[in-house]
Write a protein that holds these residues in place. Structure first.
Motif, PDB file in Angstrom:
ATOM      1  N   ILE A 214       3.212   6.998  13.547  1.00 52.92           N
ATOM      2  CA  ILE A 214       2.004   7.343  13.068  1.00 52.92           C
ATOM      3  C   ILE A 214       2.086   8.281  11.845  1.00 52.92           C
ATOM      4  CG2 ILE A 214       0.367   7.074  15.162  1.00 52.92           C
ATOM      5  CD1 ILE A 214       1.402   9.782  15.896  1.00 52.92           C
ATOM      6  N   PRO A 215       1.170   8.135  10.959  1.00 55.30           N
ATOM      7  CA  PRO A 215       1.004   8.966   9.917  1.00 55.30           C
ATOM      8  C   PRO A 215       1.130  10.485  10.166  1.00 55.30           C
ATOM      9  CG  PRO A 215      -0.436   7.356   9.548  1.00 55.30           C
ATOM     10  CD  PRO A 215       0.024   7.119  11.057  1.00 55.30           C
ATOM     11  N   GLY A 216       1.724  11.264   9.422  1.00 55.50           N
ATOM     12  CA  GLY A 216       1.807  12.616   9.866  1.00 55.50           C
ATOM     13  C   GLY A 216       2.555  13.018  11.124  1.00 55.50           C
ATOM     14  N   MET A 217       3.370  12.150  11.591  1.00 56.63           N
ATOM     15  CA  MET A 217       4.037  12.319  13.013  1.00 56.63           C
ATOM     16  C   MET A 217       5.012  13.497  13.257  1.00 56.63           C
ATOM     17  SD  MET A 217       6.513   8.906  13.484  1.00 56.63           S
ATOM     18  CE  MET A 217       6.638   9.359  15.302  1.00 56.63           C
ATOM     19  N   THR A 218       5.344  13.990  11.886  1.00 62.80           N
ATOM     20  CA  THR A 218       6.516  15.163  11.905  1.00 62.80           C
ATOM     21  C   THR A 218       5.546  16.595  12.295  1.00 62.80           C
ATOM     22  OG1 THR A 218       5.901  15.422   9.537  1.00 62.80           O
ATOM     23  CG2 THR A 218       7.976  14.261  10.245  1.00 62.80           C
ATOM     24  N   ALA A 219       4.286  16.225  12.148  1.00 59.16           N
ATOM     25  CA  ALA A 219       3.450  17.313  12.598  1.00 59.16           C
ATOM     26  C   ALA A 219       4.052  18.839  12.373  1.00 59.16           C
ATOM     27  CB  ALA A 219       3.139  17.240  14.050  1.00 59.16           C
ATOM     28  N   GLY A 220       4.366  19.324  11.133  1.00 57.75           N
ATOM     29  CA  GLY A 220       4.670  20.606  11.020  1.00 57.75           C
ATOM     30  C   GLY A 220       6.399  20.830  11.260  1.00 57.75           C
ATOM     31  N   ARG A 221       7.111  19.774  11.754  1.00 62.78           N
ATOM     32  CA  ARG A 221       8.449  20.134  12.176  1.00 62.78           C
ATOM     33  C   ARG A 221       9.184  20.513  11.169  1.00 62.78           C
ATOM     34  NH1 ARG A 221       6.999  16.065  15.548  1.00 62.78           N
ATOM     35  NH2 ARG A 221       7.375  16.534  17.988  1.00 62.78           N
ATOM     36  N   GLY A 222       8.999  20.117   9.864  1.00 64.54           N
ATOM     37  CA  GLY A 222       9.516  20.684   8.846  1.00 64.54           C
ATOM     38  C   GLY A 222       9.568  22.080   8.414  1.00 64.54           C
ATOM     39  N   TRP A 223       8.337  22.582   8.673  1.00 60.39           N
ATOM     40  CA  TRP A 223       7.958  23.989   8.367  1.00 60.39           C
ATOM     41  C   TRP A 223       8.859  24.916   9.534  1.00 60.39           C
ATOM     42  CZ3 TRP A 223       6.625  24.822   3.812  1.00 60.39           C
ATOM     43  CH2 TRP A 223       5.770  23.535   3.416  1.00 60.39           C
ATOM     44  N   ILE A 224       8.989  24.343  10.772  1.00 63.29           N
ATOM     45  CA  ILE A 224       9.724  25.008  11.590  1.00 63.29           C
ATOM     46  C   ILE A 224      11.051  24.769  11.430  1.00 63.29           C
ATOM     47  CG2 ILE A 224      10.009  25.073  14.141  1.00 63.29           C
ATOM     48  CD1 ILE A 224       7.419  24.036  15.081  1.00 63.29           C
ATOM     49  N   ALA A 225      11.379  23.811  11.005  1.00 63.58           N
ATOM     50  CA  ALA A 225      12.881  24.073  10.665  1.00 63.58           C
ATOM     51  C   ALA A 225      13.082  25.085   9.526  1.00 63.58           C
ATOM     52  CB  ALA A 225      13.433  22.463   9.900  1.00 63.58           C
ATOM     53  N   LEU A 226      12.477  25.290   8.490  1.00 61.29           N
ATOM     54  CA  LEU A 226      12.689  26.119   7.459  1.00 61.29           C
ATOM     55  C   LEU A 226      12.586  27.533   7.962  1.00 61.29           C
ATOM     56  CD1 LEU A 226      10.256  24.976   4.503  1.00 61.29           C
ATOM     57  CD2 LEU A 226      12.697  25.522   4.359  1.00 61.29           C
ATOM     58  N   ALA A 227      11.799  27.870   8.971  1.00 55.08           N
ATOM     59  CA  ALA A 227      11.743  29.151   9.566  1.00 55.08           C
ATOM     60  C   ALA A 227      12.940  29.128  10.508  1.00 55.08           C
ATOM     61  CB  ALA A 227      10.437  29.213  10.463  1.00 55.08           C
ATOM     62  N   LEU A 228      13.341  28.177  10.953  1.00 52.14           N
ATOM     63  CA  LEU A 228      14.728  28.323  11.746  1.00 52.14           C
ATOM     64  C   LEU A 228      15.935  28.643  11.076  1.00 52.14           C
ATOM     65  CD1 LEU A 228      14.731  25.377  14.284  1.00 52.14           C
ATOM     66  CD2 LEU A 228      15.105  27.763  14.947  1.00 52.14           C
ATOM     67  N   VAL A 229      15.886  28.255   9.839  1.00 46.60           N
ATOM     68  CA  VAL A 229      17.038  28.712   9.121  1.00 46.60           C
ATOM     69  C   VAL A 229      16.880  29.966   8.917  1.00 46.60           C
ATOM     70  CG1 VAL A 229      18.048  28.759   6.712  1.00 46.60           C
ATOM     71  CG2 VAL A 229      16.918  26.521   8.095  1.00 46.60           C
ATOM     72  N   VAL A 230      15.832  30.828   8.604  1.00 43.51           N
ATOM     73  CA  VAL A 230      15.605  32.327   8.332  1.00 43.51           C
ATOM     74  C   VAL A 230      16.046  32.972   9.576  1.00 43.51           C
ATOM     75  CG1 VAL A 230      13.905  33.997   7.679  1.00 43.51           C
ATOM     76  CG2 VAL A 230      13.839  31.826   6.678  1.00 43.51           C
ATOM     77  N   PHE A 231      15.404  32.313  10.712  1.00 45.55           N
ATOM     78  CA  PHE A 231      15.491  32.919  12.160  1.00 45.55           C
ATOM     79  C   PHE A 231      17.292  33.035  12.232  1.00 45.55           C
ATOM     80  CE2 PHE A 231      16.543  31.795  16.477  1.00 45.55           C
ATOM     81  CZ  PHE A 231      16.011  32.719  17.379  1.00 45.55           C
ATOM     82  N   SER A 232      17.912  32.033  12.064  1.00 38.53           N
ATOM     83  CA  SER A 232      19.317  32.009  12.147  1.00 38.53           C
ATOM     84  C   SER A 232      20.175  32.819  11.418  1.00 38.53           C
ATOM     85  CB  SER A 232      19.997  30.468  12.152  1.00 38.53           C
ATOM     86  OG  SER A 232      19.868  30.227  10.730  1.00 38.53           O
ATOM     87  N   SER A 233      19.626  33.693  10.540  1.00 36.63           N
ATOM     88  CA  SER A 233      20.183  34.577   9.428  1.00 36.63           C
ATOM     89  C   SER A 233      21.228  33.776   8.845  1.00 36.63           C
ATOM     90  CB  SER A 233      20.936  35.661  10.112  1.00 36.63           C
ATOM     91  OG  SER A 233      20.254  36.041  11.194  1.00 36.63           O
ATOM     92  N   TRP A 234      21.067  32.310   8.683  1.00 33.22           N
ATOM     93  CA  TRP A 234      21.818  31.445   7.966  1.00 33.22           C
ATOM     94  C   TRP A 234      23.374  31.200   8.630  1.00 33.22           C
ATOM     95  CZ3 TRP A 234      18.258  34.568   5.828  1.00 33.22           C
ATOM     96  CH2 TRP A 234      17.440  34.176   4.904  1.00 33.22           C
ATOM     97  N   LEU A 235      23.117  31.214  10.064  1.00 28.63           N
ATOM     98  CA  LEU A 235      24.482  31.065  10.651  1.00 28.63           C
ATOM     99  C   LEU A 235      24.331  29.788  11.534  1.00 28.63           C
ATOM    100  CD1 LEU A 235      24.910  34.551  11.737  1.00 28.63           C
ATOM    101  CD2 LEU A 235      26.067  33.544  10.315  1.00 28.63           C
ATOM    102  N   PRO A 236      25.163  28.889  11.430  1.00 29.47           N
ATOM    103  CA  PRO A 236      25.091  27.667  12.232  1.00 29.47           C
ATOM    104  C   PRO A 236      24.805  27.661  13.737  1.00 29.47           C
ATOM    105  CG  PRO A 236      26.784  27.350  10.604  1.00 29.47           C
ATOM    106  CD  PRO A 236      26.571  28.865  10.715  1.00 29.47           C
TER     107      PRO A 236
END
Lengths: 306, 526
Positions: A214-236
């Motif tokens: 369905i169109p738009g099915m990612t529903a903001g997950r990309g933004w959460i992924a970006l926030a996760l990178v900051v959340f992780s302090s860039w540590l895997p």
């Protein structure tokens, strides 16, 4: 199947796309590039991944199409920000808008179509172990791949020379250039890798999570992924923990709604996004004392003087 | 008489020859047909003012920049350096002025990045320990760079270069950031490298050092080579003349300046830094009298930036009385309110802090002068008044520019600095706080600025100068205090402030103690 087992299984499924996309973005940001187009690359991966699987009948080929679509879109970003030294924030936002629009166009013909979802692993005996069997040995291959990917990224960043060079480029591109490292080339590879990961994370949604597009099915997950990178302090390692935490918040709000807690469902649905905001605020407050964890050249344009 | 005198020493073959190197950026020639021969077991100085083309020339030698014309010969063979890694393979090492280090990586990782990665990380770490011990350059391989002092950072650069066992080592202004004692230690290492038969190219504009250390000197001016000479046979004045191309007027203090009442008082000012790598100001107290220039010496990053911010009002202090301007408590007043009390401020960073780079000079004049210089009329900008300020500054301080009112960024460093200092001085402030007034400014402009500061204090203004340049402070300051780790020492009369004494304070050997206490503690320790 008990409720807890069901919850854990659905948490893992909800977390996997976040983990895939965020792992790619972590590498991109470690090289000093801020690509805000993750959402756009994910949704392109979803549309093209579904199209690929629908035409070929193969989940694997579909996933490859998703990776290719994400990487192709990130090529546009690399051309703009590395080749033409355009502002990374503006280019990333434009990339998301482009990806969302383009995926709607590509996917328009596939709305309502169905494919068979990615099969789950089945190992005789092991998968039948009560409770942990399905959790550990009964997932689809995306899940195993995402975990292996994070482990591989950790090994790459901290155990290989190429990983050291990548971190160095992200820390100070001027120093790296002065020592003779090809800053733009390294960043180019990182951006392509990040695009491929985002595309795969997006493709997971129609190929394994829900077997339709369905169109738009990612529903903001990309933004959460970006926030996760900051959340992780860039540590895997922290990235993986964060991805599962956010997956859990997403799933638990569904269950909480099912219980009928009397909280408006819209409020519950916004919980993962609220959690994102709260985490970002907490992290920026903590940074004052803990020292800066962000790659020092993050988001800065580099033009080599030759 | 200085032209092309032959290099001293026996007739050896040059290690590296640069022949007629020209580097053009558009129509501007950063290097114009420069030739230089570097010999083994010799320390060769490359002298010149900022913008003379020193950095461009060494970047060519290190393969970072491709010359427009000319060639390099390594041991007699023509070479084309495609990049630094090729230069390193030949045996050329480089210590950069602006360190090419990675703050968030460890010492060992930083060193590994400067090598070609043919040995394992463990083997490299072991060799690093060996080299740093051999040359008396102690380093902890596991520490992250941002935790280290500037001197330690430079050690990493040097060790990294030495690990390639270079035949030629290029050092770009290595002492610019060091205390006098650290510089002395560096010279010991450099002399040892020379005795090992290595060639060294030493870039500097500090003439005393060059006379002490170097065997040959090549002097650049405006991208051209003006002379090659033996610096030990020259005087500092003759070297300076070659660098600048003219005699530099000596700076003179007005006769018998009357120091009167304190006009700027700082009382136990303590302030936490607002960035995690900053310095905590620890109960800083100082008085600057009218008619006096007080100098603040110290190695960069010891709290000078925080101190300036607290004085200017960019950061407010906790107590009103911790900063007093002309008898009025100003600790919690804004920058504008402090300006209304008659204070003026010149920050270190010319572009981006002292001026808005893409705005015109008249607009930049308005930015600091709007509160107290009659350039605003009922909320409207009085454009003729701002232009008049620019014209007055231009005339009084000899600011050279292409048109009447150009963008700030289009001026050269020296001319922009003259404009910024001039802009504040023309307001006839009662208190002037200025940070690094002549940093990166050519000698001519520096002399104009220093003279202007002296003249201003002669008219009764209290002037506080924060500077890393001890020569500058010796020239203009009446008293000098040293900042170390956020502490400010007791000020010393300039006449009694020897380099040795200041050097010890800058290294923190007696920070926060008065001279008497220091002797007492020495006696107790003995």
């Amino acid at each position: 199947m008990g409720l807890l087992e069901a919850i854990i299984l659905s948490v893992i499924a909800a977390s996997t796309p976040l983990l895939l996309a965020a792992a790619g973005e972590l590498v991109v940001e470690r090289s000093g590039v801020l690509n805000l187009g993750v959402e756009g690359m994910m949704i392109m991966g979803a549309a093209c991944g579904f199209a690929g699987a629908w035409f070929t009948g193969s989940t694997f080929l579909g996933a490859l199409c998703g990776i290719a679509a994400g990487a192709a879109l990130s090529c546009v970003f690399a051309l703009l920000t590395l080749g033409l030294a355009v502002n990374q924030v503006a280019a990333g936002l434009a990339l998301t808008i482009l990806g969302v629009g383009l995926s709607g166009l590509i996917g328009a013909g596939f709305v309502g179509e169905k494919i068979s979802p990615a099969p789950n692993l089945y190992i005789p005996l092991l998968t039948s172990i009560p409770f942990i069997g399905r959790i550990l040995f009964g997932q689809d291959l995306f899940v195993y791949f995402s975990v292996a990917l994070v482990a591989a990224i950790w090994w790459f960043l901290y155990r290989t020379r190429a990983g050291l060079v990548l971190r160095a480029v992200g820390d100070s591109h001027t120093s790296a250039h002065a020592l003779g490292y090809p800053v733009l080339k390294i960043r180019m590879f990182a951006v392509l890798f990040g695009g491929g990961c985002a595309g795969l994370g997006g493709a997971f949604l129609p190929l394994a999570y829900t077997p339709f597009f369905i169109p738009g099915m990612t529903a903001g997950r990309g933004w959460i992924a970006l926030a996760l990178v900051v959340f992780s302090s860039w540590l895997p390692g922290r990235l993986a923990a964060g991805a599962y935490l956010f997956g859990a918040v997403t799933i638990l709000q569904l269950h909480a709604q099912a219980f009928g807690l009397g909280i408006p469902s819209q409020l519950m649905s916004s919980l993962p996004y609220l959690a994102t905001v709260v985490v970002l605020v907490l992290i920026s407050r903590a940074r004052g004392t803990a020292g800066s964890a962000a790659p020092a050249s993050l988001g800065m344009v580099f033009v080599p003087d030759r | 008489m200085h032209e092309a005198s032959p290099p001293p020493g026996p007739q050896k073959e040059p290690l590296l020859q640069a022949i007629d190197i020209t580097k053009r950026y558009g129509t501007f020639a950063a290097n114009d047909s420069v030739s230089i021969d570097l010999f083994p077991a010799e320390i060769h100085a490359l002298l010149g003012e900022n913008g003379a083309g020193k950095s461009t020339l060494v970047k060519v030698m290190y393969g970072l920049v491709q010359p427009t014309l000319g060639e390099l010969r390594w041991q007699g063979q023509k070479v084309v350096l495609a990049g630094p890694s090729q230069a390193r393979e030949l045996g050329i090492g480089m210590v950069f002025q602006h360190f090419s280090l990675f703050d968030n990586l460890t010492v060992a990782e930083n060193v590994a990045l400067g090598l070609d990665g043919k040995e394992t990380f463990a083997a490299m770490s072991a060799r690093l320990a060996q080299v740093s011990q051999d040359y008396g350059l102690p380093l902890d391989p596991k520490r992250e760079v941002w935790r280290l002092s500037v001197g330690e950072r430079q050690r990493i650069e040097i060790v990294r270069a030495l690990m390639q066992n270079p035949k030629l080592l290029i050092l770009d202004e290595p002492t610019a950031v060091l205390t006098p004692n650290e510089a002395d230690q560096l010279f010991i290492v450099l002399n040892r490298l020379k005795s090992e038969g290595r060639a060294l190219l030493y870039i500097s504009h500090k003439l005393d050092e060059v006379k002490r250390l170097c065997d040959t000197a090549t002097i650049l001016r405006g991208g051209k080579k003006v002379a090659t000479c033996n610096p030990k046979e020259e005087t500092a004045a003759s070297l300076a003349r070659m660098m600048v191309g003219a005699d530099i007027g000596e700076v003179k203090a007005g006769s018998a300046r009357a120091t009167t009442v304190p006009r700027l008082v700082v009382n136990s000012l303590s302030l936490a830094p607002d960035d995690p790598h900053g310095t905590h100001l620890q109960s800083v107290s100082i008085e600057v009298k009218g008619g006096e220039i007080l100098g603040i010496a110290g190695v960069a990053g010891n709290g000078q930036d925080e101190f300036f911010a607290a004085l200017s009002g960019e950061r407010l202090s906790h107590a009103e009385g911790s900063v007093i301007i002309d008898g009025k408590s100003a600790g919690q007043l804004s920058i504008t309110e402090r300006r209304r009390l008659g204070a003026a401020f010149v920050p270190e960073e010319r572009l981006g802090h002292g001026t808005a780079p893409r705005m015109k000079l008249s607009e930049n004049a308005l930015l600091t002068g709007h509160a107290a210089s009659h350039m605003v009329n009922r909320g409207f900008v009085d454009k003729p008044a701002t232009l008049a300020t620019v014209d007055r500054t231009t005339k009084t301080f000899d600011v050279r520019k292409a048109k009447r009112d150009p963008e700030a960024a289009s001026l050269s460093g020296g001319n922009l600095q003259k404009f910024i200092v001039g802009r504040e001085i023309l307001r006839e402030p009662g208190v002037l706080v200025v940070s690094q007034p002549t940093w990166g400014v050519d000698a001519g402009a520096a002399a104009v600025i220093r003279q202007a500061l002296l003249d201003l204090s002669g008219r009764g203004t209290a002037v506080l100068v924060i500077s890393q340049d001890l020569d500058e402070l010796a020239e203009i300051a009446d008293r000098i205090a040293v900042m170390f780790h956020g502490h400010l020492s007791e000020p010393i009369e300039a006449a009694l402030a020897t380099r040795e004494k200041l050097g010890l304070l800058m290294g923190g050997s007696s920070a926060g103690q008065s001279a008497g206490q220091k002797e007492a503690s020495h006696a107790a320790g003995a």
